[in-house]
Design a protein around this motif. Structure first.
Motif, PDB file in Angstrom:
ATOM      1  N   VAL A 119      -2.902   2.352  -8.975  1.00  0.00           N
ATOM      2  CA  VAL A 119      -1.642   1.612  -9.065  1.00  0.00           C
ATOM      3  C   VAL A 119      -0.470   2.579  -8.935  1.00  0.00           C
ATOM      4  O   VAL A 119       0.486   2.321  -8.195  1.00  0.00           O
ATOM      5  CB  VAL A 119      -1.560   0.827 -10.399  1.00  0.00           C
ATOM      6  CG1 VAL A 119      -0.185   0.199 -10.585  1.00  0.00           C
ATOM      7  CG2 VAL A 119      -2.649  -0.242 -10.457  1.00  0.00           C
ATOM      8  N   LYS A 120      -0.558   3.690  -9.626  1.00  0.00           N
ATOM      9  CA  LYS A 120       0.497   4.703  -9.588  1.00  0.00           C
ATOM     10  C   LYS A 120       0.673   5.253  -8.166  1.00  0.00           C
ATOM     11  O   LYS A 120       1.794   5.398  -7.680  1.00  0.00           O
ATOM     12  CB  LYS A 120       0.132   5.847 -10.550  1.00  0.00           C
ATOM     13  CG  LYS A 120       1.265   6.733 -10.928  1.00  0.00           C
ATOM     14  CD  LYS A 120       0.822   7.863 -11.854  1.00  0.00           C
ATOM     15  CE  LYS A 120       0.053   7.372 -13.038  1.00  0.00           C
ATOM     16  NZ  LYS A 120      -0.248   8.434 -14.024  1.00  0.00           N
ATOM     17  N   PHE A 121      -0.441   5.543  -7.497  1.00  0.00           N
ATOM     18  CA  PHE A 121      -0.393   6.065  -6.134  1.00  0.00           C
ATOM     19  C   PHE A 121       0.243   5.048  -5.191  1.00  0.00           C
ATOM     20  O   PHE A 121       1.120   5.393  -4.394  1.00  0.00           O
ATOM     21  CB  PHE A 121      -1.811   6.423  -5.654  1.00  0.00           C
ATOM     22  CG  PHE A 121      -1.861   6.880  -4.231  1.00  0.00           C
ATOM     23  CD1 PHE A 121      -1.496   8.173  -3.893  1.00  0.00           C
ATOM     24  CD2 PHE A 121      -2.263   6.010  -3.223  1.00  0.00           C
ATOM     25  CE1 PHE A 121      -1.538   8.601  -2.570  1.00  0.00           C
ATOM     26  CE2 PHE A 121      -2.305   6.419  -1.898  1.00  0.00           C
ATOM     27  CZ  PHE A 121      -1.941   7.717  -1.573  1.00  0.00           C
ATOM     28  N   PHE A 122      -0.196   3.782  -5.271  1.00  0.00           N
ATOM     29  CA  PHE A 122       0.365   2.751  -4.409  1.00  0.00           C
ATOM     30  C   PHE A 122       1.864   2.602  -4.645  1.00  0.00           C
ATOM     31  O   PHE A 122       2.633   2.471  -3.695  1.00  0.00           O
ATOM     32  CB  PHE A 122      -0.328   1.398  -4.620  1.00  0.00           C
ATOM     33  CG  PHE A 122       0.334   0.306  -3.841  1.00  0.00           C
ATOM     34  CD1 PHE A 122       0.106   0.169  -2.485  1.00  0.00           C
ATOM     35  CD2 PHE A 122       1.238  -0.556  -4.447  1.00  0.00           C
ATOM     36  CE1 PHE A 122       0.737  -0.818  -1.747  1.00  0.00           C
ATOM     37  CE2 PHE A 122       1.878  -1.537  -3.723  1.00  0.00           C
ATOM     38  CZ  PHE A 122       1.627  -1.669  -2.371  1.00  0.00           C
ATOM     39  N   ALA A 123       2.273   2.610  -5.884  1.00  0.00           N
ATOM     40  CA  ALA A 123       3.698   2.454  -6.205  1.00  0.00           C
ATOM     41  C   ALA A 123       4.508   3.596  -5.597  1.00  0.00           C
ATOM     42  O   ALA A 123       5.574   3.369  -5.020  1.00  0.00           O
ATOM     43  CB  ALA A 123       3.899   2.388  -7.713  1.00  0.00           C
ATOM     44  N   ALA A 124       3.998   4.812  -5.695  1.00  0.00           N
ATOM     45  CA  ALA A 124       4.710   5.958  -5.122  1.00  0.00           C
ATOM     46  C   ALA A 124       4.798   5.836  -3.601  1.00  0.00           C
ATOM     47  O   ALA A 124       5.855   6.112  -3.014  1.00  0.00           O
ATOM     48  CB  ALA A 124       4.001   7.255  -5.513  1.00  0.00           C
ATOM     49  N   GLN A 125       3.704   5.402  -2.977  1.00  0.00           N
ATOM     50  CA  GLN A 125       3.705   5.209  -1.523  1.00  0.00           C
ATOM     51  C   GLN A 125       4.666   4.087  -1.116  1.00  0.00           C
ATOM     52  O   GLN A 125       5.374   4.198  -0.117  1.00  0.00           O
ATOM     53  CB  GLN A 125       2.290   4.866  -1.032  1.00  0.00           C
ATOM     54  CG  GLN A 125       1.317   6.005  -1.151  1.00  0.00           C
ATOM     55  CD  GLN A 125       1.709   7.190  -0.296  1.00  0.00           C
ATOM     56  OE1 GLN A 125       2.147   7.048   0.838  1.00  0.00           O
ATOM     57  NE2 GLN A 125       1.564   8.376  -0.832  1.00  0.00           N
ATOM     58  N   ALA A 126       4.705   3.031  -1.902  1.00  0.00           N
ATOM     59  CA  ALA A 126       5.594   1.902  -1.602  1.00  0.00           C
ATOM     60  C   ALA A 126       7.051   2.331  -1.685  1.00  0.00           C
ATOM     61  O   ALA A 126       7.851   2.021  -0.789  1.00  0.00           O
ATOM     62  CB  ALA A 126       5.327   0.746  -2.566  1.00  0.00           C
ATOM     63  N   VAL A 127       7.406   3.043  -2.728  1.00  0.00           N
ATOM     64  CA  VAL A 127       8.782   3.516  -2.881  1.00  0.00           C
ATOM     65  C   VAL A 127       9.151   4.428  -1.733  1.00  0.00           C
ATOM     66  O   VAL A 127      10.240   4.308  -1.157  1.00  0.00           O
ATOM     67  CB  VAL A 127       8.972   4.215  -4.250  1.00  0.00           C
ATOM     68  CG1 VAL A 127      10.285   4.945  -4.323  1.00  0.00           C
ATOM     69  CG2 VAL A 127       8.840   3.194  -5.388  1.00  0.00           C
ATOM     70  N   LYS A 128       8.248   5.319  -1.373  1.00  0.00           N
ATOM     71  CA  LYS A 128       8.491   6.238  -0.256  1.00  0.00           C
ATOM     72  C   LYS A 128       8.726   5.470   1.044  1.00  0.00           C
ATOM     73  O   LYS A 128       9.657   5.778   1.798  1.00  0.00           O
ATOM     74  CB  LYS A 128       7.303   7.182  -0.126  1.00  0.00           C
ATOM     75  CG  LYS A 128       7.460   8.279   0.878  1.00  0.00           C
ATOM     76  CD  LYS A 128       6.235   9.185   0.869  1.00  0.00           C
ATOM     77  CE  LYS A 128       6.311  10.251   1.917  1.00  0.00           C
ATOM     78  NZ  LYS A 128       5.107  11.102   1.920  1.00  0.00           N
ATOM     79  N   SER A 129       7.905   4.471   1.316  1.00  0.00           N
ATOM     80  CA  SER A 129       8.042   3.699   2.561  1.00  0.00           C
ATOM     81  C   SER A 129       9.313   2.847   2.560  1.00  0.00           C
ATOM     82  O   SER A 129       9.923   2.653   3.602  1.00  0.00           O
ATOM     83  CB  SER A 129       6.822   2.827   2.802  1.00  0.00           C
ATOM     84  OG  SER A 129       6.811   1.710   1.936  1.00  0.00           O
ATOM     85  N   LEU A 130       9.713   2.349   1.396  1.00  0.00           N
ATOM     86  CA  LEU A 130      10.917   1.509   1.336  1.00  0.00           C
ATOM     87  C   LEU A 130      12.196   2.331   1.480  1.00  0.00           C
ATOM     88  O   LEU A 130      13.214   1.814   1.924  1.00  0.00           O
ATOM     89  CB  LEU A 130      10.942   0.717   0.028  1.00  0.00           C
ATOM     90  CG  LEU A 130       9.878  -0.380  -0.087  1.00  0.00           C
ATOM     91  CD1 LEU A 130       9.845  -0.961  -1.478  1.00  0.00           C
ATOM     92  CD2 LEU A 130      10.069  -1.454   0.958  1.00  0.00           C
ATOM     93  N   LYS A 131      12.132   3.600   1.128  1.00  0.00           N
ATOM     94  CA  LYS A 131      13.312   4.465   1.256  1.00  0.00           C
ATOM     95  C   LYS A 131      13.516   4.934   2.682  1.00  0.00           C
ATOM     96  O   LYS A 131      14.591   5.358   3.045  1.00  0.00           O
ATOM     97  CB  LYS A 131      13.179   5.662   0.317  1.00  0.00           C
ATOM     98  CG  LYS A 131      13.371   5.300  -1.130  1.00  0.00           C
ATOM     99  CD  LYS A 131      13.305   6.525  -2.015  1.00  0.00           C
ATOM    100  CE  LYS A 131      13.553   6.134  -3.458  1.00  0.00           C
ATOM    101  NZ  LYS A 131      13.490   7.284  -4.353  1.00  0.00           N
ATOM    102  N   SER A 132      12.459   4.870   3.489  1.00  0.00           N
ATOM    103  CA  SER A 132      12.602   5.354   4.878  1.00  0.00           C
ATOM    104  C   SER A 132      12.946   4.251   5.839  1.00  0.00           C
ATOM    105  O   SER A 132      13.048   3.131   5.586  1.00  0.00           O
ATOM    106  CB  SER A 132      11.303   6.045   5.326  1.00  0.00           C
ATOM    107  OG  SER A 132      10.215   5.163   5.260  1.00  0.00           O
TER     108      SER A 132
END
Length: 132
Positions: A119-132
């Motif tokens: 869950v933590k990994f997915f959340a970090a990836q999601a935030v990263k993708s939404l910022k780009s």
């Protein structure tokens, strides 16, 4: 099933969807079975997919579905939290940026601090993708 639901909502319109569909999704989200809660999140994601037709209005999104996703983002089952993050990403892409940040940002903050590594990994990836 979510895509069929989306098609029905496209054809029958927002009033029908509000009256006949949304309440069932919120009931699924409250069900004791985690599979039903995941099904609710998959329906939310399908209804918010970007495309030619906007099935759910921004107001309905914020008033009906954001609270559902927010609640399920803190579910006791990691797979439900994971799917809540996925639904939040789909909703984020549909909403105006300031609305998305205000309504959904706290979901990702919580998921990034989750006890479950996936869950933590997915959340970090999601935030990263939404910022780009």
């Amino acid at each position: 099933a979510g895509h069929v639901l989306r098609s029905l909502c496209e054809v029958l319109g927002p009033e029908w969807s509000r009256e006949h569909v949304y309440q069932h999704i919120t009931k699924l989200a409250e069900h004791k079975s985690y599979l039903n809660r995941i099904a609710a999140l998959l329906c939310v994601s399908a209804l918010h997919e970007t495309g030619d037709n906007q099935v759910v209005s921004d107001d309905d999104c914020c008033e009906i579905f954001v609270p559902v996703v927010r609640e399920l983002a803190s579910d006791r089952v990691p797979n439900v939290r994971f799917n809540a993050g996925s639904a939040a990403v789909t909703m984020w892409k549909r909403l105006p940026t300031t609305t998305a940040e205000a309504e959904l940002g706290c979901i990702f903050l919580g998921l990034e601090q989750d006890d479950d590594n996936d869950v933590k990994f997915f959340a970090a990836q999601a935030v990263k993708s939404l910022k780009s």
